[in-house]
Design a protein around this motif. Sequence first.
Motif, PDB file in Angstrom:
ATOM      1  N   SER A   1     -12.202  16.567  39.139  1.00 30.48           N
ATOM      2  CA  SER A   1     -11.142  16.339  38.534  1.00 30.48           C
ATOM      3  C   SER A   1     -11.253  15.767  37.254  1.00 30.48           C
ATOM      4  O   SER A   1     -12.349  15.308  37.295  1.00 30.48           O
ATOM      5  N   VAL A   2     -10.663  16.687  35.987  1.00 30.68           N
ATOM      6  CA  VAL A   2     -10.707  16.064  34.280  1.00 30.68           C
ATOM      7  C   VAL A   2      -9.852  15.730  34.315  1.00 30.68           C
ATOM      8  O   VAL A   2      -8.688  15.739  34.708  1.00 30.68           O
ATOM      9  N   GLU A   3      -9.794  14.338  33.306  1.00 32.60           N
ATOM     10  CA  GLU A   3      -8.238  14.137  32.329  1.00 32.60           C
ATOM     11  C   GLU A   3      -6.953  14.755  31.682  1.00 32.60           C
ATOM     12  O   GLU A   3      -8.428  16.052  31.163  1.00 32.60           O
TER      13      GLU A   3
ATOM     14  N   GLU B   1     -14.522  13.958  17.995  1.00 31.20           N
ATOM     15  CA  GLU B   1     -13.608  14.969  18.924  1.00 31.20           C
ATOM     16  C   GLU B   1     -13.537  14.193  20.232  1.00 31.20           C
ATOM     17  O   GLU B   1     -14.735  13.893  21.268  1.00 31.20           O
ATOM     18  N   LYS B   2     -12.302  13.717  20.834  1.00 34.55           N
ATOM     19  CA  LYS B   2     -12.734  12.484  22.337  1.00 34.55           C
ATOM     20  C   LYS B   2     -12.964  13.647  23.163  1.00 34.55           C
ATOM     21  O   LYS B   2     -12.726  14.434  23.742  1.00 34.55           O
ATOM     22  N   LYS B   3     -14.281  13.193  23.961  1.00 32.68           N
ATOM     23  CA  LYS B   3     -14.366  13.508  25.675  1.00 32.68           C
ATOM     24  C   LYS B   3     -13.694  13.199  26.306  1.00 32.68           C
ATOM     25  O   LYS B   3     -13.244  11.779  26.554  1.00 32.68           O
ATOM     26  N   LEU B   4     -12.833  14.732  27.569  1.00 26.79           N
ATOM     27  CA  LEU B   4     -12.827  13.252  28.299  1.00 26.79           C
ATOM     28  C   LEU B   4     -13.209  13.374  29.323  1.00 26.79           C
ATOM     29  O   LEU B   4     -14.268  13.723  29.761  1.00 26.79           O
TER      30      LEU B   4
END
Length: 265
Positions: free
Chosen positions: A116-118, A70-73
């Motif tokens: 701030s999160v992608e 799973e891609k990490k943001l």
Amino acid sequence: MGLLISLAFHLILIVVGLSYQENNPIKSKPLNEVVQVKLEPEQKKEERKEKKPEEEQTLVLNTQRVIPEEKKLAYMDAPPAPSAEEWQKASTYTLKNSKRYRHNWGQQVRSMMGRSVEGPDQGMVRFHIEIAANGKLSKLETLWSTSPVAEKLARQAIENMPPLPPIPTGKPLIFQKTISFQPVDDGWPPIYKYDCLPDPPTFKNPFAWDGKSAPVAVQQKVADGSKQEMPTDCPASEDDTIEAEAADMKRQFEIWGSSRLNPKK
């Protein structure tokens, strides 16, 4: 007499036929070679699988589908708020429309907005700000925004800002500021050592014409630098950090550098 001629003709045909049969290439020849045929019992499927080459077995194992992780943001924590010492310097800095004050104000807002999160909530917002001489906000207007979440968080941070020092010029401070709420590097501390230099003259197009009056070329006035006095209110050199100097140099190289001098390999 006729009988003799007929017998002679048939005799000739028989001789010619025998000679053609001996010289005919299609004529079958006796087979002298012996072909041996060896019959073996049929192997079972299990035995065939065991004799499969190792390379093929490895290929089958390597081509099995691997489930991706799973891609990490990406994310970026909020920068620290300006310290009391930095606000003290900003309250006495009058150059370039209170440059320190404007920078501290934007950093204070961004610090209060949090991490701030992608994702779809990231973005930027630009405000038109007017601050009264006593440091209280008098007007806030959104010029544009790329994220409603970023605008909402910025407005909440501005409403909950602690009391700010008075404006160093003693006059209302009017400026525009872009707040970046995204997990990327959005800037660096400003450089103050050149703030004491006078602003360069604004460029005016000498061939601009309103379409009504007679077109006349406007001559640009060239300032004589020899008659100008060197300013004495320049900021101290220690006000600019090494990180700010390095970031400013990198920005200059990216803007004015040539792709021909450093081609991509």
